[in-house]
Design a protein around this motif. Structure first.
Motif, PDB file in Angstrom:
ATOM      1  N   SER A  16      -4.524   4.853  -8.842  1.00 18.97           N
ATOM      2  CA  SER A  16      -4.498   4.776  -7.386  1.00 18.97           C
ATOM      3  C   SER A  16      -5.795   5.345  -6.832  1.00 18.97           C
ATOM      4  O   SER A  16      -6.266   6.396  -7.283  1.00 18.97           O
ATOM      5  CB  SER A  16      -3.314   5.553  -6.820  1.00 18.97           C
ATOM      6  N   LEU A  51      -5.431   9.102   1.725  1.00 17.07           N
ATOM      7  CA  LEU A  51      -5.286   7.662   1.615  1.00 17.07           C
ATOM      8  C   LEU A  51      -5.079   7.325   0.142  1.00 17.07           C
ATOM      9  O   LEU A  51      -5.975   7.547  -0.674  1.00 17.07           O
ATOM     10  CB  LEU A  51      -6.534   6.924   2.120  1.00 17.07           C
ATOM     11  N   GLU A  52      -3.899   6.837  -0.182  1.00 23.07           N
ATOM     12  CA  GLU A  52      -3.648   6.409  -1.551  1.00 23.07           C
ATOM     13  C   GLU A  52      -3.430   4.901  -1.539  1.00 23.07           C
ATOM     14  O   GLU A  52      -2.497   4.405  -0.913  1.00 23.07           O
ATOM     15  CB  GLU A  52      -2.434   7.097  -2.154  1.00 23.07           C
ATOM     16  N   SER A  53      -4.276   4.184  -2.262  1.00 25.07           N
ATOM     17  CA  SER A  53      -4.168   2.729  -2.329  1.00 25.07           C
ATOM     18  C   SER A  53      -3.799   2.329  -3.746  1.00 25.07           C
ATOM     19  O   SER A  53      -4.525   2.634  -4.697  1.00 25.07           O
ATOM     20  CB  SER A  53      -5.502   2.061  -1.951  1.00 25.07           C
ATOM     21  N   ASN A  66       1.328   5.751   0.155  1.00 27.23           N
ATOM     22  CA  ASN A  66       0.776   6.968   0.750  1.00 27.23           C
ATOM     23  C   ASN A  66       1.443   8.246   0.263  1.00 27.23           C
ATOM     24  O   ASN A  66       0.949   9.318   0.546  1.00 27.23           O
ATOM     25  CB  ASN A  66       0.893   6.896   2.266  1.00 27.23           C
ATOM     26  N   MET A  71       0.849  -1.183   0.000  1.00 28.03           N
ATOM     27  CA  MET A  71       0.000   0.000   0.000  1.00 28.03           C
ATOM     28  C   MET A  71       0.887   1.237   0.000  1.00 28.03           C
ATOM     29  O   MET A  71       2.057   1.189   0.339  1.00 28.03           O
ATOM     30  CB  MET A  71      -0.921  -0.019   1.207  1.00 28.03           C
ATOM     31  N   ALA A 113      -4.764   3.021   3.992  1.00 27.93           N
ATOM     32  CA  ALA A 113      -5.080   2.602   2.631  1.00 27.93           C
ATOM     33  C   ALA A 113      -5.141   1.086   2.533  1.00 27.93           C
ATOM     34  O   ALA A 113      -4.274   0.387   3.047  1.00 27.93           O
ATOM     35  CB  ALA A 113      -4.026   3.148   1.673  1.00 27.93           C
TER      36      ALA A 113
END
Length: 534
Positions: free
Chosen positions: A501, A288-290, A17, A15, A515
């Motif tokens: 993303s 939140l970057e997934s 961020n 994951m 994330a």
């Protein structure tokens, strides 16, 4: 013997961020295109991250907004079709299993799942679980919930997946036996997805929700909002932390961001690259970057002109400026795709497929071969599909240099999915990540898939989807999925330039969130884990 999920091969992507900003304007991008400049790939890395442990604060009311809202919003898991539906349903219901932040299926309402052959599965239900109306969870509730997907009258989005359920029977009050038509070792992950959330036996009224989930439905207004209050009898000790969650649907992206920045909302989904920069500059918000398998795709219907000409489709594929879209439209928040829905970090990814280049000479060649030089066509776009409007405009500009007159028509987001998606000869789709390739291919690429976006039909592909479910040898299974990707790459007319993303924003007052690669907003389950600082 397969003991729960030990033998299930699932994706475990890292994951992310943080990311470096890319200083290329969209106006500059158009100049580059006009000059015929091709940019190098230079993908940006995604470092891992962690969170310091904090003691959750109990109570509070959290207001969040998803990007989806329409009169078709539903509390019926069988009919959920977007991130708003999924998030709402996970508030009020549970599955037999659930996906953790590594996309691994874990026990939920099923305390255990055992199978020795992938065909016969024995499920033991967790004791002491009750529905919101106080009734105890029983095997019959599970039988009803899973079986209803096979009934055409239900119109379940998971009907093709449920076809493999040959028989579902109760073996006592707390045990269920599922017999499949053939082996499928992905079943625990499949049962964790939103369509297969568990209802009470006989449930047919979905103006309200009576589930076992972390929140009790206080209000449901389709197209507007849903309100849940904490389930004091929730079977997970200590959860949820919040007293109340209000989940809204706000399709206008600037309105969502402004509501977050003004304090009217605590958390929102579906940020654009510009929104991320704005929120980070403020200092009062987190991102939140997934890194996930989510993508926006240009759909060319294969069952009508011009998409029923394979050379026209190839011309369009060679016109995809993937690196430029990544660096400008997405500002680096994603990864290059290759017209298949399998991301490069997936263990089943076919690395032997050559990356299709941006090649205008080949585009001209195939357009001429199709006899379509000078063709006029319309691309339908809409806001809230990440990169769709910009992608359509890019194709319009590129089309001029290859002898194609492409016009872009931007339509309102409201009603887009019922009026335009899968209906227009050329238009855009947006696909959320799925936990297994079987689910992804069964829902979007099989000939009888309910969301077969391009109308593509390939009997060899259909046979491989079915065969791969029961293949336990991972090398053979990878070969099968590799062959399926080759078929999509060669002949399917869905163009996938990038994997995007998932970007969510939240106030610094919101804690306990991180994330997850299973989908936006912690795999649509933020409400179960989030809490508000005092």
């Amino acid at each position: 013997m397969t003991k729960f999920v030990k033998d299930v091969n699932l994706v475990k992507p890292s994951m992310t961020n943080t990311i470096t900003d890319v200083a290329i304007t969209r106006r500059g991008m158009m100049k580059l295109l006009s000059a015929g400049v091709i940019m190098g790939t230079g993908l940006i890395g995604f470092p891992d991250f962690g969170y310091a442990a904090e003691t959750p604060v109990k109570g509070g009311r959290l207001r969040a907004a998803m990007a989806n809202a329409s009169a078709s919003d539903t509390l019926d898991p069988a009919k959920g079709s977007n991130s708003g539906d999924y998030t709402r349903q996970f508030m009020f219901y549970n599955g037999l299993t659930e996906l953790d932040k590594n996309l691994v299926a874990q026990p939920a309402l099923a305390e255990s799942i055992d199978s020795s052959d992938g065909v016969i599965w024995q499920l033991k239900l967790r004791p002491g679980v009750t529905f919101h109306d106080g009734k105890a969870l029983t095997a019959q509730d599970v039988v009803y919930s899973l079986s209803r997907h096979k009934d055409p009258a239900v119109a379940s989005t998971a009907i093709t997946l449920a076809e493999q359920f040959k028989q579902i029977t109760a073996a006592g009050a707390g045990e269920v036996m599922i017999e499949l038509t053939q082996p499928n070792f992905d079943l625990p992950a499949l049962l964790a997805t939103s369509p297969f959330l568990i209802l009470q036996d006989g449930a047919r009224d979905f103006s309200k929700a009576n589930g076992t989930g972390p929140f009790i439905c206080k209000e449901f207004s389709p197209g507007t909002r849903s309100v849940g209050i904490r389930n004091a009898n929730y079977w997970k000790p200590g959860l949820p932390h919040l007293d109340e969650v209000e989940l809204m649907g706000i399709t206008d992206q600037p309105a969502r961001v402004n509501a977050l920045m003004s304090g009217d909302l605590h958390m929102i989904s579906t940020l654009g690259a510009g929104d991320v920069k704005r929120l980070r500059a403020n200092g009062q918000f987190g991102i939140l970057e997934s890194r996930s398998g989510m993508y926006s795709n240009l759909i060319i219907r294969a069952d009508r002109a011009p998409g029923n000409n394979a050379d026209f489709v190839l011309a369009m594929k060679y016109m995809q400026p993937r690196e430029i879209i990544l660096k400008t439209v997405m500002q680096g928040f994603g990864a290059i795709a290759n017209d298949t829905p399998v991301p490069p970090w997936h263990p089943m990814f076919n690395k032997d497929l050559p990356q299709r280049p941006y090649d205008l000479d080949k585009a001209r060649f195939h357009l001429k071969k199709a006899g379509m030089t000078g063709i006029k066509a319309e691309i339908i776009t809409t806001p809230n599909i990440e990169g769709a409007v910009e992608g359509g405009q890019l194709m319009q500009q590129i089309g001029k240099s290859v002898g194609m007159d492409l016009q872009v028509r931007r339509v309102p987001y409201d009603g887009y999915w019922s009026t335009h998606w899968m209906k227009d000869p050329l238009g855009y789709g947006s696909i959320n990540p799925r936990p297994t390739l079987d689910m992804l291919f069964s829902q979007f690429y099989r000939s009888d898939a309910p969301w077969n976006e391009s109308g593509w039909k390939n009997p060899q592909f259909d046979r491989l989807v079915t065969a791969a479910r029961g293949e336990r040898d991972q090398a053979k299974r990878k070969q099968m999925y590799g062959d399926m990707q080759t078929l999509i790459y060669d002949s399917c007319s869905t163009l996938i330039p990038l994997f995007i993303s998932s970007m969510d924003g939240y106030s610094n007052k919101v804690k306990g969130v991180e994330a997850w690669p299973s989908g936006m907003m912690m795999g649509y389950r933020f409400h179960e884990f989030a809490w508000l600082s005092a």
